[in-house]
Design a protein around this motif. Structure first.
Motif, PDB file in Angstrom:
ATOM      1  N   TYR A 882      41.859  36.989  43.551  1.00 31.89           N
ATOM      2  CA  TYR A 882      42.127  38.356  44.016  1.00 31.89           C
ATOM      3  C   TYR A 882      43.567  38.767  43.682  1.00 31.89           C
ATOM      4  O   TYR A 882      43.824  39.894  43.249  1.00 31.89           O
ATOM      5  CB  TYR A 882      41.891  38.464  45.527  1.00 31.89           C
ATOM      6  CG  TYR A 882      40.471  38.861  45.890  1.00 31.89           C
ATOM      7  CD1 TYR A 882      40.040  40.169  45.733  1.00 31.89           C
ATOM      8  CD2 TYR A 882      39.567  37.924  46.373  1.00 31.89           C
ATOM      9  CE1 TYR A 882      38.733  40.537  46.046  1.00 31.89           C
ATOM     10  CE2 TYR A 882      38.266  38.280  46.689  1.00 31.89           C
ATOM     11  CZ  TYR A 882      37.857  39.591  46.520  1.00 31.89           C
ATOM     12  OH  TYR A 882      36.576  39.955  46.835  1.00 31.89           O
ATOM     13  N   MET A 886      44.553  41.866  41.280  1.00 34.18           N
ATOM     14  CA  MET A 886      45.409  42.988  41.703  1.00 34.18           C
ATOM     15  C   MET A 886      46.547  43.194  40.709  1.00 34.18           C
ATOM     16  O   MET A 886      46.886  44.335  40.361  1.00 34.18           O
ATOM     17  CB  MET A 886      46.005  42.689  43.092  1.00 34.18           C
ATOM     18  CG  MET A 886      45.072  42.909  44.253  1.00 34.18           C
ATOM     19  SD  MET A 886      46.028  42.640  45.754  1.00 34.18           S
ATOM     20  CE  MET A 886      44.776  41.993  46.805  1.00 34.18           C
ATOM     21  N   THR A 899      41.668  35.308  36.561  1.00 37.41           N
ATOM     22  CA  THR A 899      40.709  35.750  37.579  1.00 37.41           C
ATOM     23  C   THR A 899      39.333  35.766  36.926  1.00 37.41           C
ATOM     24  O   THR A 899      39.203  35.521  35.725  1.00 37.41           O
ATOM     25  CB  THR A 899      41.085  37.138  38.122  1.00 37.41           C
ATOM     26  OG1 THR A 899      40.177  37.476  39.166  1.00 37.41           O
ATOM     27  CG2 THR A 899      40.997  38.213  37.049  1.00 37.41           C
ATOM     28  N   THR A 903      35.610  39.245  40.297  1.00 30.00           N
ATOM     29  CA  THR A 903      36.720  39.616  41.186  1.00 30.00           C
ATOM     30  C   THR A 903      37.490  40.795  40.597  1.00 30.00           C
ATOM     31  O   THR A 903      37.957  41.679  41.325  1.00 30.00           O
ATOM     32  CB  THR A 903      37.652  38.406  41.383  1.00 30.00           C
ATOM     33  OG1 THR A 903      36.852  37.246  41.648  1.00 30.00           O
ATOM     34  CG2 THR A 903      38.601  38.637  42.534  1.00 30.00           C
ATOM     35  N   THR A 907      38.197  44.431  42.437  1.00 27.34           N
ATOM     36  CA  THR A 907      39.551  44.940  42.656  1.00 27.34           C
ATOM     37  C   THR A 907      39.765  46.282  41.951  1.00 27.34           C
ATOM     38  O   THR A 907      40.392  47.192  42.506  1.00 27.34           O
ATOM     39  CB  THR A 907      40.566  43.895  42.156  1.00 27.34           C
ATOM     40  OG1 THR A 907      40.167  42.608  42.630  1.00 27.34           O
ATOM     41  CG2 THR A 907      41.952  44.197  42.658  1.00 27.34           C
ATOM     42  N   ARG A 946      50.022  42.389  47.797  1.00 27.24           N
ATOM     43  CA  ARG A 946      49.930  43.850  47.862  1.00 27.24           C
ATOM     44  C   ARG A 946      51.312  44.471  48.024  1.00 27.24           C
ATOM     45  O   ARG A 946      51.637  45.479  47.382  1.00 27.24           O
ATOM     46  CB  ARG A 946      49.032  44.247  49.040  1.00 27.24           C
ATOM     47  CG  ARG A 946      48.827  45.744  49.170  1.00 27.24           C
ATOM     48  CD  ARG A 946      48.030  46.107  50.403  1.00 27.24           C
ATOM     49  NE  ARG A 946      48.692  45.676  51.630  1.00 27.24           N
ATOM     50  CZ  ARG A 946      48.473  46.193  52.831  1.00 27.24           C
ATOM     51  NH1 ARG A 946      47.576  47.152  52.962  1.00 27.24           N
ATOM     52  NH2 ARG A 946      49.102  45.744  53.905  1.00 27.24           N
TER      53      ARG A 946
END
Length: 1927
Positions: A882, A886, A899, A903, A907, A946
């Motif tokens: 994840y 991102m 990744t 996934t 995302t 994030r």
């Protein structure tokens, strides 16, 4: 025989035939591998399946064991017991005559046994501990050898002495065996009974039915633990493998036709008792059968050892008359399809080496040295080997024990497979031996060989292999029976020897030789220890790197083999070792690894993977570069919301035994919902309760309901629950008349027994909380608490020990609706089966997926980090994926390589969805991390990534944990409030449903979901981290249940939505007794009976097929649309908020009230959904269509939460519906498609691979960790099973573990062990069960109110304006009783005032100027009942009840008291002569023993002499003097005969007067009531006959009592002469309390109250001079009773319905026994004209209940022509004599009365509306319809008649006139010119005689054509009419 590919072999890998066969066997895709050499005998499986279907050859077996087919996967057809005769005894152990048959009860009683009969003991399945004594003709019993029993049966009942039962079925019904299978004497007559030395009857030897010595059931779980000699396994189901790989030597014998054993013609064969060795080579001519001694043979070695020369009892297709013997002594082979082998040279194997283990417990003792586990095993192997104990002894292990796992699972599996279950014994399986240990082990090797490299062995698979192996061996033998002609000496080569322990290692090695070393076999010489040591050595040396399974066999000992299986494959060993951990151990392990820093090595490894260094360094770099450039993609826009109530039926369930739950004794409903300790679930449930309106509807709260009040009804089962639960119990104890419903939601959670809590109470106080609270003694014993368990996964509550009766299960939704959709037609439910279907070919997008690159990475890391739990590795890998995704989406494309594609897709969509929607709506990603510490790690890591990527305002990351609420950032709360129009500054989302439209990752932790519902914006359900090693059905299904979803189906817009809705029928309960019936009989069917929410049809409903019909039907009429947020009926709990507010830029023009409308006083957000049938559209275009679904815009204060009864009929304008603009909104998409689910590969394979039943493999897993299978020998679940059948399956095949709360409840399926007030509501996840049970509460409440209410006639008196204003009024207004002198001066009021006679002819008493309009127009006949006014009244404590009322006080009165045998009654004949009928009448009395004191019987002889009557002078406050007679027909259930409460418990005599043909049914329903049975000639008579006979009987009885008591010195006039004749619909009685202060006209006030009938009767009976009154009655109650009706306390007028009759004074006045209608009016007029007094007590009134069945409605007038479908109208009731008119099947008198009521104007045209010139009716009153008046005169001398001297009559009616009517009498009356005459007589002769005798021809003109008759055939004795005109 059993190959799945019929006759086709796969490509070869070896050249030898043997290896071909092995290859084919191992590659077979059936669970049971093919046996070696199978290619020689290939046959299609279809033949086998046809065999399984039931054409069994062994006819005797089929006869005896009866279910027919052998296929256990189809549930056996239940044997349908014929219903027992009315009124008979059905108690277990008693015969139908009620006599005890149990041996223990009658062992010392003398029993008469006829010659040739023997006493035998029968076993009843419902009384396992008792024998029932029967007398059976010994010719039908076998001799000592089991032969020579005649076919059929002949027996007597020793209890009641009934003789001559010729059928065992009939006999078994008589002695109440209550069988669920076909009754067979062989199965149920078990023992001879003999007298012991003391003369007592005792159990003797077993009856030796054919083969029964082999069927004696053994109680031990092992085949030989209770016998002297272990049974010989060799002769059972063993595979025979020849030592030479050569084909058979007898190719000339056709395939399948070899006889495998000797013909049993030799008696010696049947008596062989020693374990004979069978050697095919040495004794080809006379081989001996292996047969065990009786003591050592719980199961026979082969079918049919005893010779049978005759045919089977019934001819089946397997037997032909030519076959002389159906016996066969073959051995049976059981591996794979068990082909017969004809190897001629079989080695002789010592039998002793084949016995099974001799004890049930696993022997740990080992004789050899302990085995040392190498120190560095885990480091070298990269996995902990899992060693499964197998057969025999297992050595001790020592040394590095941490690196191995030892499990007894396989041992248990072997043990279970060796003990055949009881069910299979019933199916004839007891004739077979279980699979031997050698076969088990060989099958296990076969199974392991064919497992793929990524598959994990499953015990369930192995059990099914053993089961199918055993079954197919059975079928092989059957096939021989059916196909082989009997041979006296079959060829010796056809025998087959079983596998021996010596052959076993060789055969196992042979099987393993073709699998590239994935299975390695080690053979030991002395003990398993050497094999284990060898395995450890090979592991350390790395020689087993490709090997997944090591099979170790030690076959040296003579007794048995020792074996074990080690799983050494890294993938398999890891999964199996982790699956052995309990959830608590799993969490401890993970926590330990996190705390101790073991996971740091993982982080370091991930850093090394990144090409540009550590990911965190990359992130920091990115953060610095992009600071200050954050753009929010959210746009402030909002949409309108609607709330639409889905259609829902109501839970269906039969009421638990009405004796135990008497709904009639409750006044209101209260409830408490218990939920698991999840804060989100708690808030969600509170929200449902608050907004469903249920609190208002139950009357528990008043408006406005606050959230705090709703919280009082929801209990979170945490540590603080006990105090609140105690308060609930206290409340229930203090309010016995409130029904408390204890709803246990999510009921499969925490089924731990409280006994376990006592052990662990210190560590975890919440363990066993559910059991401690919900199963406490107070709850179980409280008569006013009903427990409703609600769950999507009910399996753990459906065991052999369950407390819940199968009849009390409700499977929701009821998917068998009569074309009525369960959900609105634009909704489709997506559950597990729909998700699986989406993966099949033909579907565009599979909704279930797995991530192969993720799985590969996890597997690789698992090998690298063997000491880390796979959950830790999986979590770290996924979080890494994840994070990388991102970064890749945010501008670091190089991270795509780190990744997975899946996934990355998730995302990308998560981040891009808000940008595509003008409102900023996004989608939700659910990331399921069961382990809380790992969830916290994932949250921190993702939040960190994030933050570094500056995505904090793009999407939210929420950590969801059961014990805590939801935390959402301020920015996102602001967004949610804007979207949902929330102005409360303090608002925060408290449920996941309120996160609708929020772009977020929800990290959902907790070992189990606790019922949390998710919003409709859920787009991805990422379950890659679920604990895949926990392979239990409940665990898997509840994880997948998170994704269950309601989907909007796109409907073409031009068609327009189908939103026509009917009004809710909630308030229009039908006002008949049916509701009361529905109320108690089907407590929870009320929704479909009383509520009329749409008819319900039962069809197959699999628990996940719920959406199957939701598209086809268009019956939206039954759908209810609520105008506010109400959701009681079926707003599915998952769907409750999964609606998308459609996006659209248009916000202008919205009324502020409309925005505010759906908010309820500071409450949480109102979650809404689409209006059904509309796809999401721009708001501006939707507003018109939407608004019409709502109530007009109103302030929120008015809205609150309305009840489900309210509704608005909706029409949707589609004129300006535009095409959707904002189609890119993710929420709009989400409404039309369910979420995509990502699964671990292991779970994915389990769901997508189906077993032979067609169900996913997951369905055959153990249903719950807290239960266990009763047997390996169980059928598979079937795809065709309904939820009910699944429940019965689990109830049969599972038992709770000791830790389960039901463990102590030994139900064993017995009805009395079920708790009567336990219910189970189950249905797929998110289907709407919360709404269903809240709706159920509403319905239950309405039902209780309905049960305490009754519809009574409420009609004002008629013709009140016509009363003559006489000078005589009864002036003494305060008199309690009438003054005789005053009363005699009052005139009689001829006019009928009873409203039921509104359509009857008025009676004229003098000149009356009645205008025609004063009389109402007549109604249509069919409207007469329908249009009568009723009022709903609450039943008082003095009401009369029907059969549905049960309460403790009147149980004894009703004769249903549990401590008594049902009331015994005796039949008595009472004969007397009747002058009116001119013959002696015989009446029959049925008198219960408890009521005999009311009667006098002759001594001796016991003949009924008279009914006791009290004295006029008696004064008793606890006794009613007048006997009450109630004539009744057709109302055995609904008649109000329970007068216990009405009489306030006073002693009274009540007699039901019934017709002969209804006697039995009335007796059944009212066993403790006295019945007076009318003679059969009155079966078709009306109420007049009953009244006539009651009066005649009572006068005759009065005479008898006067004579009897005169001898005791009592004067005749002192005997009480009154009786009560009451209608069967009198329900309550009232008294008017009058206040007459001051002047009589002005100061008059009164009030009415309900009193007991006892009060009224005792008051009337105490009247002075009462014996001077002939008839006493009372008013009929009406709500609008005028004061003047009550003002005068007494009237001299007609009395009806409830009369007190003086049989002495009225001796010479008779009821007309022919009458059907108006017989009371006719009788009143006769009584008055005889000069007798009729008194009506105006201050008393009777309420009459409206009963829609029975009574006068029982009489139907139909044609005598059978096929005539034409309706008969009243004009056809008469015809001309001798005409060809259709005759009618109805009494002549009824036809006459009905004809005159509707068509009398044909006879009296002048009389129509001519009230001043009535029809003169002599000696009778007949109803001529409302438009004709009559004047009644009596022809008797000295009678009182109206003065007629100046009256002109328009007609004359002479009905059956007697000799008192003479010519001179008629000449007194004057008639108009043209007046008409009607003479009615019994026959044409009488007509002419009457005309002559009365000299009628002088004044009346007769014509031939004026003669008529009723439309009866001659044998029905029609009545004849003659009409004439006055000259």
């Amino acid at each position: 025989m059993g190959n799945s590919y019929a006759g086709q072999l796969k490509s070869t890998r070896f050249e030898e035939v043997l290896h071909n066969s092995i290859e084919a066997s191992l590659r077979s895709n059936t669970l049971v591998p093919r046996p070696i050499f199978s290619q020689l005998y290939l046959e299609a499986e279809q033949q086998l399946s046809s065999l399984e279907g039931g054409s069994r050859a062994d006819n005797e077996e089929e006869e005896e064991d009866g279910e027919g087919g052998l296929d256990p996967s189809s549930p056996p057809n239940a044997y349908q017991l014929p219903p027992p005769p009315e009124g008979c005894c059905t108690t277990d152990g008693f015969c139908q005559a009620g006599k005890d048959l149990r041996l223990v009860s009658i062992s010392n009683e003398p029993i008469e046994v006829p010659a040739g009969f023997l006493l035998v003991g029968a076993k009843s399945p419902s009384l396992p501990d008792h024998l029932l004594v029967c007398a059976v003709d010994k010719r039908f019993l076998p001799d000592d050898n089991g032969h020579n029993a005649l076919l059929g049966f002949s027996g007597n009942c020793v209890g009641c002495g009934k003789k001559g039962f010729c059928y065992f079925t009939e006999f078994s019904n008589h002695i109440n065996l209550k069988l669920t299978t076909q009754p067979k004497k062989q199965k149920h007559l078990k023992y001879y009974l003999v007298r012991n030395a003391q003369g007592a009857l005792t159990k003797g030897p077993l009856i030796c039915w054919k083969g029964s010595e082999f069927r004696s059931r053994q109680n031990s779980t092992n085949t030989c633990s209770s016998s002297l000699f272990p049974p010989l396994e060799s002769s059972g189901s063993l595979a025979a493998f020849p030592t030479e790989p050569a084909p058979g030597t007898n190719p000339s014998v056709p395939v399948g036709a070899q006889q495998a054993g000797p013909a049993s013609d030799h008696p010696s064969v049947a008596t062989a008792t020693g374990p004979a060795v069978f050697n095919g080579k040495d004794s080809p001519k006379h081989p001996q059968l292996v047969k065990n001694s009786l003591c050592a043979a719980p199961r026979p070695t082969a079918l049919g050892l005893l010779p049978n020369s005759g045919p089977p009892k019934k001819r089946h297709k397997g037997w032909s008359p030519e076959s002389k013997s159906t016996t066969d002594g073959s051995f049976i082979q059981a591996v794979g399809n068990r082909a017969k082998h004809e190897g001629a040279s079989m080695p002789c194997v010592p039998q002793a080496g084949l016995v099974g283990p001799t004890s049930v417990t696993f022997p740990v003792v080992a004789s050899s040295e302990p085995v040392s586990v190498p120190d560095n095993l885990l480091k070298i192997c990269k996995a902990k080997p899992v060693i499964f104990k197998g057969h025999g002894n297992f050595p001790y292990l020592c040394g590095n024990l941490n690196d191995v796992v030892v499990s007894p699972l396989l041992y248990t599996c072997y043990q279970n497979s060796q003990s055949l279950s009881r069910s299979y014994e019933q199916h004839g399986a007891s004739t077979m031996q279980p699979i031997s240990e050698e076969t088990q082990l060989l099958l296990t090797v076969y199974y392991l060989v064919q497992l793929a490299a990524d598959q994990v062995p499953l015990m369930e698979d192995l059990e099914q292999i053993f089961l199918r192996s055993w079954r197919e061996s059975h079928l092989t033998e059957i096939r021989q029976y059916q196909q082989v002609p009997p041979q006296p000496f079959p060829p010796a080569t056809s025998t087959a020897a079983p596998v021996t322990s010596a052959q076993l290692p060789w055969l196992a090695g042979l099987a393993a030789s073709s699998c590239n070393d994935s299975v390695h076999v080690i053979e030991c010489a002395y003990s398993l220890a050497e094999g284990l040591s060898e395995m450890f050595r090979l592991l350390i040396e790395g020689k087993l790197s490709k090997t997944n399974y090591v099979v170790i066999i030690c076959a040296c000992r003579n007794a048995a083999i020792d074996s074990c299986i080690a799983v050494t494959g890294k993938y398999q060993a890891r999964i199996l070792s982790e699956s052995l951990l309990s959830p608590a151990e799993y969490q401890r392990e993970v926590h330990y690894e996190l705390v101790t820093g073991k996971v740091d090595s993982l982080g370091a490894f991930f850093s090394s993977l990144c090409p540009e260094g550590d990911i965190d360094i990359l992130l920091d770099k990115f953060h610095q570069e992009n600071q200050g450039h954050v753009s929010s993609s959210f746009t402030a826009s909002s949409t309108k919301k609607t709330a639409v109530l889905d259609a829902s039926g109501v839970p269906m369930c039969t009421n638990s035994s009405t004796q135990n739950l008497d709904l009639g004794s409750f006044e209101k409903v209260d409830f408490l919902i218990c939920i698991p300790p999840s804060e989100v679930t708690y808030q969600q449930t509170v929200f449902h309760v608050w907004h469903s309106g249920v609190l208002l509807e139950l009357g528990l709260e008043k408006e406005p309901v606050t959230k705090q009040r709703a919280e009082q009804h929801v209990l979170k089962l945490d540590t603080e629950a006990q105090a609140r639960f105690k308060a609930f119990l206290q409340n229930s104890f203090q309010n016995p008349h409130t029904l408390f419903v204890l709803i246990h939601d999510h009921a499969h959670w925490d089924l731990v027994s409280s006994a376990v809590h006592n052990i662990y109470s210190q560590s975890d106080p919440s363990v066993g909380l559910v059991d401690r609270l919900l199963n406490c003694r107070e709850v179980k014993e409280a008569p006013n608490i009903v427990t409703l368990h609600v769950t999507s996964f009910p399996y753990a509550l459906q065991t052999q020990h369950t407390l819940i009766s199968p009849y009390n299960e409700i499977h929701w939704p009821i998917s068998y609706s009569n074309g009525v959709d369960l959900y609105h037609e634009s909704k489709k439910y997506f559950g597990l089966s729909e998700f699986i279907d989406s993966t099949l070919s033909g579907h565009s997008l599979p909704l279930l997926r797995y991530d192969s690159s993720f799985e590969a990475m996890v597997t690789a890391l698992g090998k690298r980090f063997p000491r880390l739990h796979s959950a830790v590795i999986r979590t770290f890998v996924l979080v890494q994926h994840y994070a990388a995704a991102m970064m890749a989406v945010s501008g670091l494309p190089q991270m795509k390589n780190h990744t997975s594609v899946e996934t990355l897709e998730i995302t990308q969509n998560l981040l891009n969805s808000p940008k595509q929607c003008p409102c900023g709506h996004g989608l939700m990603v659910l990331l399921r991390v069961p382990c809380s510490p790992l969830a916290a790690v994932a949250y921190e890591r993702l939040a960190h990534v994030r933050a570094r990527l500056a995505l904090e305002e793009h999407f939210e990351i929420i950590l969801g944990h059961p014990s805590s609420g939801i935390t959402v950032g301020k920015h996102f709360v602001k967004q949610l409030k804007m979207w949902q129009k929330i102005e409360d500054a303090e608002w925060r989302p408290q449920t996941y449903l309120e996160l609708e439209g929020l772009p977020c990752i929800l990290i959902f932790s907790g070992m189990d979901p606790h019922g949390e519902s998710l919003p409709r914006s859920l787009r991805y359900c990422d379950l890659r981290l679920i604990n895949s090693s926990c392979l239990v059905r409940t665990a898997l299904e509840q994880e997948l249940g998170l994704a269950a979803y309601f989907v909007s189906n796109d409907i073409p817009l031009e068609k327009g939505p189908k939103n026509e809705a009917l009004e809710s029928d909630g308030e229009k309960l039908s006002s008949t007794d049916e509701d009361e019936e529905a109320g108690t009989e089907g407590c929870f069917e009320a929704g479909s009976t009383s509520e009329q929410r749409g008819p319900v049809k039962r069809e197959r409903s699999h628990s996940h097929d719920s959406a199957s019909s939701s598209l086809s039907s268009k019956a939206s009429g039954s759908v209810l649309y609520g105008e506010s947020l109400v959701q009681p009926s079926g707003l599915p709990q998952g769907e409750f908020a999964r609606s998308s507010p459609p996006c659209g830029p248009a916000e202008e023009g919205r009324a502020p009230g409309e925005i505010q409308r759906l908010r309820v006083s500071q409450g949480p957000t109102v979650i809404s959904r689409h209006s059904p049938g509309l796809v999401p559209q721009p708001d501006s275009s939707l507003r018109t269509g939407r608004r019409s679904l709502q109530v007009p815009a109103a302030p929120s204060s008015q809205l609150s939460s309305s009840s489900s009864g309210a509704s608005s009929t909706c029409t949707v304008s589609t004129a300006n519906v535009l095409v959707l603009q904002a189609s890119q909104c993710s929420m709009a998409k989400a409404c039309r498609q369910p979420p995509i689910v990502f699964l671990p590969k292991l779970v994915y394979d389990m769901l997508l691979s189906t077993d032979s039943s067609g169900l996913p493999k997951s369905a055959s897993l153990l249903p719950s960790p807290s239960v266990m299978w009763t047997s390996s020998f169980r059928p598979l679940l079937s795809k065709m099973m309904t939820s009910t059948e699944q429940s019965l399956y689990y109830r049969q095949w599972t038992v709770p573990r000791p830790s389960h709360m039901d463990y102590g409840n030994r139900a064993e399926g017995r009805v009395d062990s079920f708790h009567p007030r336990r219910l189970l509501l189950s249905g797929p996840p998110q289907i709407g069960k919360t709404g269903a049970y809240l709706q159920f509460l509403s319905i239950l409440s309405r039902m209780l109110i309905r049960l305490t209410e009754v519809d009574v006639y409420d009609e004002e008196e008629i013709n009140t304006g016509l009363q003559e204003e006489s000078d005589w009024h009864y002036l003494q207004l305060t008199d309690p009783w009438p003054d005789l002198e005053l009363f005699q001066k009052m005139p009689f009021d001829y006019i009928i005032h009873d409203p039921k006679y509104e359509d009857a002819s008025m009676i004229c008493s003098h000149h009356q100027s009645i205008k025609s309009e004063d009389r109402g127009m007549s109604r249509k006949p069919e409207d007469l009942y329908v249009r009568r006014q009723t009022a709903r009244m609450r039943l008082s404590k003095y009401a009369a009840y029907n059969t549905y009322h049960h309460c403790e006080q009147c149980q004894q009165y009703m004769g249903f008291h549990p401590h008594y045998q049902l009331s015994e009654s005796t039949l008595h004949v009472f004969a007397f002569s009747c002058s009116m009928l001119g013959e002696e009448i015989q009446l029959h009395f049925i008198i219960p023993k408890s009521k005999e004191y009311h009667f006098v019987f002759s001594q001796p002889g016991g003949q009924l002499e008279s009914m006791r009557l009290p004295l006029v002078t008696d004064k008793s406050y606890e006794h009613i003097k007048s006997p009450t007679f109630t004539p009744t027909t057709g109302r055995h259930e609904h008649g109000l005969f329970n007068l216990y409460h009405a009489m306030d418990g006073a002693n009274h005599l009540h007699v039901l007067v019934v017709k002969e043909y209804e006697m039995a049914i009335y007796k059944k329903y009212w066993p403790n009531h006295i019945m007076l049975v009318l003679p059969s000639i009155f079966n078709s008579a009306g109420v007049g006959a009953a009244h006539f006979l009651i009066k005649e009987l009572c006068y005759h009885n009065l005479e008898l009592e006067r004579n009897r008591q005169e001898e005791l010195g009592v004067k005749p006039q002192d005997i009480w002469p009154f009786i009560v004749i009451s209608d069967d619909s009198c329900v309550m009685w009232n008294v008017a309390d009058v206040d007459c202060a001051g002047d009589r006209s002005r100061e008059f006030s009164w009030s009415e109250r309900n009193v007991s009938l006892k009060h009224i009767m005792q008051h009337i009976e105490a009247s002075p001079n009462i014996t001077h009154y002939a008839l006493i009655g009372m008013r009929k109650w009406a709500s609008k009773t005028r004061s003047r009706e009550v003002q005068e306390p007494f009237s001299r007028c007609h009395v009806h319905d409830f009369i007190i009759l003086n049989v002495d004074l009225t001796q010479n006045v008779q009821y007309n026994q022919n009458r059907f209608t108006c017989d009371d009016v006719d009788f009143n007029l006769r009584v008055h004209s005889a000069g007798l007094l009729l008194c009506r007590f105006n201050r008393f009134s009777v309420m009459k209940k409206q009963i829609a069945v029975g009574g006068h409605r029982s009489f139907h007038i139909t044609s005598k022509v059978a096929d005539s479908s034409v309706a008969i109208v009243p004009s056809q009731y008469i015809c001309a004599p001798d005409s060809k008119h259709t005759f009618l099947a109805a009494p002549a008198q009824l036809l006459l009365e009905k004809f005159l009521q509707y068509h009398s104007h044909r006879f009296f045209p002048l009389s129509l509306k001519n009230h001043s010139h009535p029809v003169l009716s002599v000696d009778c009153y007949l109803n001529l319809g409302p438009q004709i008046s009559v004047c009644y005169v009596s022809s008797r001398p000295h009678s009182l008649n109206v003065s007629c001297s100046d009256m002109m009559f328009s007609g004359l009616l002479l009905y059956l006139c007697d000799s008192f009517v003479g010519a001179s009498f008629l000449k007194k009356f004057h008639f108009l010119k043209g007046a008409t005459l009607c003479v009615i007589c019994q026959d044409r002769n009488s007509l002419r005689q009457t005309v002559v005798r009365l000299e009628l021809e002088e004044e009346w003109q007769f014509r031939l054509r004026d003669e008529f008759q009723t439309a009866n055939a001659k044998e029905d004795r029609p009545l004849f009419f003659l009409t004439a005109r006055h000259i």
